[in-house]
Design a protein around this motif. Structure first.
Motif, PDB file in Angstrom:
ATOM      1  N   LEU A  20      -1.009  30.381 -22.744  1.00  0.00           N
ATOM      2  CA  LEU A  20      -1.941  30.263 -21.621  1.00  0.00           C
ATOM      3  C   LEU A  20      -3.370  30.527 -22.024  1.00  0.00           C
ATOM      4  O   LEU A  20      -3.657  31.553 -22.548  1.00  0.00           O
ATOM      5  CB  LEU A  20      -1.494  31.230 -20.525  1.00  0.00           C
ATOM      6  N   LEU A  24      -6.571  28.386 -17.493  1.00  0.00           N
ATOM      7  CA  LEU A  24      -5.240  28.862 -17.174  1.00  0.00           C
ATOM      8  C   LEU A  24      -5.031  30.275 -17.688  1.00  0.00           C
ATOM      9  O   LEU A  24      -4.079  30.932 -17.321  1.00  0.00           O
ATOM     10  CB  LEU A  24      -4.184  27.929 -17.796  1.00  0.00           C
ATOM     11  N   TYR A  88      -3.491  20.520 -12.328  1.00  0.00           N
ATOM     12  CA  TYR A  88      -3.094  21.702 -13.103  1.00  0.00           C
ATOM     13  C   TYR A  88      -2.080  21.306 -14.171  1.00  0.00           C
ATOM     14  O   TYR A  88      -2.134  21.784 -15.304  1.00  0.00           O
ATOM     15  CB  TYR A  88      -2.505  22.738 -12.158  1.00  0.00           C
ATOM     16  N   TYR A 167       3.024  31.664 -19.818  1.00  0.00           N
ATOM     17  CA  TYR A 167       2.415  31.015 -18.659  1.00  0.00           C
ATOM     18  C   TYR A 167       3.226  31.366 -17.420  1.00  0.00           C
ATOM     19  O   TYR A 167       4.443  31.181 -17.388  1.00  0.00           O
ATOM     20  CB  TYR A 167       2.427  29.501 -18.807  1.00  0.00           C
ATOM     21  N   PHE A 169       2.933  30.739 -13.175  1.00  0.00           N
ATOM     22  CA  PHE A 169       2.152  30.123 -12.102  1.00  0.00           C
ATOM     23  C   PHE A 169       3.083  29.630 -11.008  1.00  0.00           C
ATOM     24  O   PHE A 169       4.303  29.529 -11.189  1.00  0.00           O
ATOM     25  CB  PHE A 169       1.307  28.968 -12.651  1.00  0.00           C
ATOM     26  N   ARG A 177      -2.205  30.990 -10.730  1.00  0.00           N
ATOM     27  CA  ARG A 177      -1.738  31.869 -11.784  1.00  0.00           C
ATOM     28  C   ARG A 177      -1.087  33.102 -11.157  1.00  0.00           C
ATOM     29  O   ARG A 177      -1.609  33.671 -10.191  1.00  0.00           O
ATOM     30  CB  ARG A 177      -2.914  32.289 -12.660  1.00  0.00           C
ATOM     31  N   THR A 179       0.114  36.985 -11.587  1.00  0.00           N
ATOM     32  CA  THR A 179      -0.184  38.163 -12.390  1.00  0.00           C
ATOM     33  C   THR A 179       0.829  39.262 -12.107  1.00  0.00           C
ATOM     34  O   THR A 179       1.612  39.178 -11.162  1.00  0.00           O
ATOM     35  CB  THR A 179      -1.595  38.691 -12.077  1.00  0.00           C
TER      36      THR A 179
END
Length: 371
Positions: A20, A24, A88, A167, A169, A177, A179
């Protein structure tokens, strides 16, 4: 050197990998290690994480090959083709391929230079080896979350230590994205730090001690999601000797067999607005912080919201809100889409879903489940 590329069949089994960067946002760690820990369990596990079967329409693989005779390659990268957010998707595919190509260019150059040096000094040259593969650990069927890791490793070059790029998302109209804060709430750092430190303490001989050892996760901590757990990944040598490999620590996600639940869903002051009717409009996706499933149906332009026995659906531009089988009610404003995000009146959260919303003096809105 020139490279040739070919497309393989869709993936239908566990592979391994991801990365990523740029918009991104990349986070790197190392190869999957045998030292994968349960949330607060002491013993290390040697079991690999097994990814779910991937639907053929979501991702295929592409093979990159080098013609440099002193570099042997086994490179397969993922190519997404079924994401809702095609912009994306294109950016993600470009970034993944760009990273792999740059790695291959670097290894080609190093291998050619090493071969020339070997010939000059009269010793035997063994071809370098570069391997890149990937694993789709979450395919978006659970809370729309897609989680991917790309694994890069090599033999022959001094800096050939493994690297894992991850990655995470959402697969929705505008991909977002994901987290650790999204997964564990505002106290994510203390939750993750405690779990990692507990696991290390139970197996301390495998890790560096004191200031050389683990202190705390960083803002861009690498992780992936699989089977209801977040796997916190560390780069080789970052918190442990090379013999330990690249440590991973598994932490159960709230609502996935864990008693832990996020304290609140936080809507920051710049993340909502008042519409022409004076209604506060918030992104419906904020409900994911409270472990609601939020899924967008592009065909019907409807967002479905569910959690346990709670179910609702909102439709763009239609001021009609229901909960289960209750009759639709008007809230004075219809759901709208702005820059790919679906906004609903805050009253949908409080009056329909029966959540609490507290406003701070700084403009932040904190949403919690009703007690």
């Amino acid at each position: 050197m020139k490279k040739t590329m070919k497309t393989t069949t869709p993936i239908t089994k566990t592979l391994a990998a991801a990365g990523l960067a740029g918009i991104l946002m990349i986070s790197a760690s190392g190869l999957p290690s045998a030292h994968v820990h349960a949330e607060t369990k002491a013993a290390a596990s040697t079991n690999r994480v097994t990814a779910p079967t991937v639907a053929p329409q979501l991702v295929t693989s592409k093979t990159l090959q080098s013609k440099e005779k002193w570099l042997e390659t086994n490179i397969k990268i993922p190519v997404f083709q079924g994401l809702t957010d095609t912009k994306y998707q294109d950016q993600l595919n470009d970034i993944i391929e760009s990273h792999a190509s740059k790695d291959m260019d670097k290894w080609e150059k190093e291998a050619a230079e090493a071969a020339a040096n070997a010939q000059k000094n009269g010793y035997t040259m063994h071809p370098y080896q570069l391997t890149i593969n990937y694993e789709l650990t979450s395919d978006g069927k659970d809370d729309s979350l897609i989680s991917l890791k790309v694994i890069t490793e090599g033999i022959g070059m001094n800096n050939g230590d493994p690297r894992v790029d991850t990655y995470n998302f959402t697969n929705e109209v505008e991909a977002q994205r994901v987290t650790l804060e999204d997964l564990f709430g505002k106290d994510y750092k203390s939750i993750v730090d405690k779990a990692v430190k507990t696991a290390i303490a139970a197996d301390q001989d495998q890790y560096f001690a004191n200031e050389d050892g683990f202190q705390s996760i960083d803002a861009e901590q690498s992780f992936y999601v699989a089977d209801g757990k977040a796997y916190i990944v560390f780069q080789k040598y970052s918190i442990a000797p090379g013999s330990t490999g690249t440590p991973e620590f598994a932490i159960k996600l709230p609502g996935k067999g864990s008693d832990k639940k996020p304290a609140a869903a936080v809507v920051k002051s710049g993340a909502y607005y008042k519409d022409k009717n004076g209604k506060i409009m918030v992104q419906v996706s904020v409900l994911r912080q409270l472990q609601f499933n939020v899924k967008w149906n592009g065909k019907s332009k409807t967002t479905e919201i569910s959690k346990g026995a709670v179910w609702s659906a909102v439709k763009l531009n239609k001021d009609a809100y229901t909960l289960g089988k209750m009759a639709p009610r008007s809230l004075g404003s219809a759901p709208v889409m702005k820059k790919g995000h679906i906004y609903v009146p805050l009253a949908f959260l409080t009056d329909v879903l029966n959540l609490n919303a507290d406003h701070s003096k700084h403009g932040q809105i904190t949403v919690t489940a009703a007690k």
